[in-house]
Design a protein around this motif. Structure first.
Motif, PDB file in Angstrom:
ATOM      1  N   UNK A  70       0.841  -1.191   0.000  1.00 32.24           N
ATOM      2  CA  UNK A  70       0.000   0.000   0.000  1.00 32.24           C
ATOM      3  C   UNK A  70       0.876   1.241   0.000  1.00 32.24           C
ATOM      4  N   UNK A  71       0.638   2.136  -0.965  1.00 35.15           N
ATOM      5  CA  UNK A  71       1.367   3.399  -1.042  1.00 35.15           C
ATOM      6  C   UNK A  71       0.426   4.506  -0.576  1.00 35.15           C
ATOM      7  N   UNK A  72       0.618   4.976   0.661  1.00 38.09           N
ATOM      8  CA  UNK A  72      -0.299   5.953   1.248  1.00 38.09           C
ATOM      9  C   UNK A  72       0.452   7.158   1.803  1.00 38.09           C
ATOM     10  N   UNK A  73       1.530   7.558   1.129  1.00 36.98           N
ATOM     11  CA  UNK A  73       2.260   8.756   1.548  1.00 36.98           C
ATOM     12  C   UNK A  73       1.479   9.990   1.090  1.00 36.98           C
ATOM     13  N   UNK A  74       2.031  11.159   1.333  1.00 35.43           N
ATOM     14  CA  UNK A  74       1.332  12.405   0.993  1.00 35.43           C
ATOM     15  C   UNK A  74       1.583  12.857  -0.442  1.00 35.43           C
ATOM     16  N   UNK A  75       2.368  12.097  -1.209  1.00 36.47           N
ATOM     17  CA  UNK A  75       2.691  12.512  -2.571  1.00 36.47           C
ATOM     18  C   UNK A  75       2.150  11.569  -3.633  1.00 36.47           C
ATOM     19  N   UNK A  76       1.361  12.093  -4.555  1.00 38.25           N
ATOM     20  CA  UNK A  76       0.816  11.265  -5.631  1.00 38.25           C
ATOM     21  C   UNK A  76       1.910  10.577  -6.435  1.00 38.25           C
ATOM     22  N   UNK A  77       2.912  11.357  -6.863  1.00 25.81           N
ATOM     23  CA  UNK A  77       3.965  10.790  -7.711  1.00 25.81           C
ATOM     24  C   UNK A  77       4.740   9.700  -6.987  1.00 25.81           C
ATOM     25  N   UNK A  78       5.081   9.953  -5.732  1.00 25.90           N
ATOM     26  CA  UNK A  78       5.808   8.950  -4.950  1.00 25.90           C
ATOM     27  C   UNK A  78       4.983   7.681  -4.802  1.00 25.90           C
ATOM     28  N   UNK A  79       3.680   7.850  -4.567  1.00 24.89           N
ATOM     29  CA  UNK A  79       2.816   6.684  -4.382  1.00 24.89           C
ATOM     30  C   UNK A  79       2.743   5.834  -5.635  1.00 24.89           C
ATOM     31  N   UNK A  80       2.566   6.457  -6.781  1.00 21.08           N
ATOM     32  CA  UNK A  80       2.401   5.670  -8.001  1.00 21.08           C
ATOM     33  C   UNK A  80       3.727   5.038  -8.420  1.00 21.08           C
ATOM     34  N   UNK A  81       4.843   5.746  -8.207  1.00 20.20           N
ATOM     35  CA  UNK A  81       6.154   5.160  -8.529  1.00 20.20           C
ATOM     36  C   UNK A  81       6.410   3.948  -7.643  1.00 20.20           C
ATOM     37  N   UNK A  82       6.150   4.103  -6.346  1.00 19.52           N
ATOM     38  CA  UNK A  82       6.374   2.998  -5.413  1.00 19.52           C
ATOM     39  C   UNK A  82       5.475   1.814  -5.744  1.00 19.52           C
ATOM     40  N   UNK A  83       4.219   2.093  -6.086  1.00 13.39           N
ATOM     41  CA  UNK A  83       3.294   1.017  -6.425  1.00 13.39           C
ATOM     42  C   UNK A  83       3.751   0.262  -7.665  1.00 13.39           C
ATOM     43  N   UNK A  84       4.256   0.988  -8.653  1.00  9.37           N
ATOM     44  CA  UNK A  84       4.736   0.345  -9.873  1.00  9.37           C
ATOM     45  C   UNK A  84       6.002  -0.472  -9.600  1.00  9.37           C
ATOM     46  N   UNK A  85       6.880   0.031  -8.746  1.00 11.18           N
ATOM     47  CA  UNK A  85       8.085  -0.732  -8.401  1.00 11.18           C
ATOM     48  C   UNK A  85       7.685  -2.033  -7.707  1.00 11.18           C
ATOM     49  N   UNK A  86       6.722  -1.938  -6.767  1.00  7.17           N
ATOM     50  CA  UNK A  86       6.277  -3.136  -6.051  1.00  7.17           C
ATOM     51  C   UNK A  86       5.668  -4.151  -7.014  1.00  7.17           C
ATOM     52  N   UNK A  87       4.863  -3.658  -7.956  1.00  4.00           N
ATOM     53  CA  UNK A  87       4.186  -4.558  -8.890  1.00  4.00           C
ATOM     54  C   UNK A  87       5.146  -5.097  -9.949  1.00  4.00           C
ATOM     55  N   UNK A  88       5.896  -4.191 -10.590  1.00  5.55           N
ATOM     56  CA  UNK A  88       6.679  -4.576 -11.760  1.00  5.55           C
ATOM     57  C   UNK A  88       8.049  -5.154 -11.418  1.00  5.55           C
ATOM     58  N   UNK A  89       8.695  -4.645 -10.376  1.00  4.67           N
ATOM     59  CA  UNK A  89      10.039  -5.129 -10.029  1.00  4.67           C
ATOM     60  C   UNK A  89      10.021  -6.314  -9.077  1.00  4.67           C
ATOM     61  N   UNK A  90       9.002  -6.342  -8.206  1.00  3.79           N
ATOM     62  CA  UNK A  90       8.975  -7.394  -7.196  1.00  3.79           C
ATOM     63  C   UNK A  90       7.782  -8.337  -7.341  1.00  3.79           C
ATOM     64  N   UNK A  91       6.902  -8.071  -8.285  1.00  9.92           N
ATOM     65  CA  UNK A  91       5.799  -8.985  -8.564  1.00  9.92           C
ATOM     66  C   UNK A  91       4.778  -9.114  -7.452  1.00  9.92           C
ATOM     67  N   UNK A  92       4.585  -8.047  -6.658  1.00  9.26           N
ATOM     68  CA  UNK A  92       3.582  -8.093  -5.590  1.00  9.26           C
ATOM     69  C   UNK A  92       2.191  -8.123  -6.221  1.00  9.26           C
TER      70      UNK A  92
END
Length: 222
Positions: A70-92
């Motif tokens: 779950x990416x729930x920080x205060x920044x939209x860009x940070x959240x979507x980048x982190x979510x994509x890293x979790x999904x695409x790099x680590x296969x969550x």
């Protein structure tokens, strides 16, 4: 399940406590170490100081063993980048991102990242995206006999007709939430990835409908 949360604000901390209470192992990532005070002394999960989309930080948080992020920080860009890293790099498998700008929701959904906008965002909404199972009642008549519920479905339903879902469950799909917008379905409408399916049903039929949605479709010509 192990779950990693980026952001230890009010909802990130509430989400972490709720998940741990349900028996999951939890790691919380935040750049500000003082933010972890919100977790309270009773929180037994990991506290990781760092940037939530940094791969080494995520590894320290146990992302390689995580079933949800779950990416729930205060920044939209940070959240979507982190979510994509979790999904695409680590296969969550189960990933959700909080956003402040609802106009970006459609873009994020097309990237395959379920988003929760602040106008409809609560810890319960995030829990629903991270642990999709069963049904979540949204409305019921005064007698309690008839309910409107969001019912989780097996991913194998993606690409199949709404009509087939209705036939398998013996119920009626009231509407579908797609890319943040409510859509009235037709029998030929096809389930797309990220769709939330809302069903009108009798309370007595809830267990059977959940089972039909979770079982997946039988072979059909379409």
């Amino acid at each position: 399940m192990h779950i990693v949360i980026m952001g230890c604000g009010r909802v990130g901390s509430a989400l972490a406590r709720a998940l741990e209470k349900q028996g999951h192992s939890v790691a919380v990532v935040d750049q500000d170490p003082t933010a972890f005070r919100r977790l309270g002394a009773g929180f037994n999960g990991r506290r990781v100081t760092g940037v939530g989309f940094d791969q080494d930080t995520l590894r320290e948080a146990g992302i390689e063993e995580a079933g949800a992020f779950a990416a729930v920080s205060s920044g939209d860009n940070s959240n979507i980048i982190a979510a994509r890293v979790a999904r695409e790099n680590f296969g969550v498998e189960n990933v959700a991102a909080r956003i402040y700008d609802p106009r970006r929701a459609e873009v994020y959904q097309r990237l395959g990242i379920p988003t929760v906008a602040t106008v409809r965002w609560t810890a319960d909404q995030m829990l629903r995206r991270l642990l999709p199972s069963g049904a979540e009642p949204l409305w019921q008549d005064p007698s309690g006999g008839v309910q409107l519920a969001e019912v989780a479905y097996d991913p194998s339903w993606v690409g199949h007709r709404i009509g087939a879902l209705e036939e398998a469950s013996g119920t009626r799909v009231a509407f579908v939430t797609r890319l943040g917008e409510g859509v009235l379905p037709t029998p030929q409408m096809v389930v797309q990835e990220g769709d939330l399916v809302h069903v009108m049903l009798r309370r007595a039929d809830l267990t059977a409908v959940e089972a039909a949605f979770a079982q997946g479709p039988k072979e059909e010509g379409h």
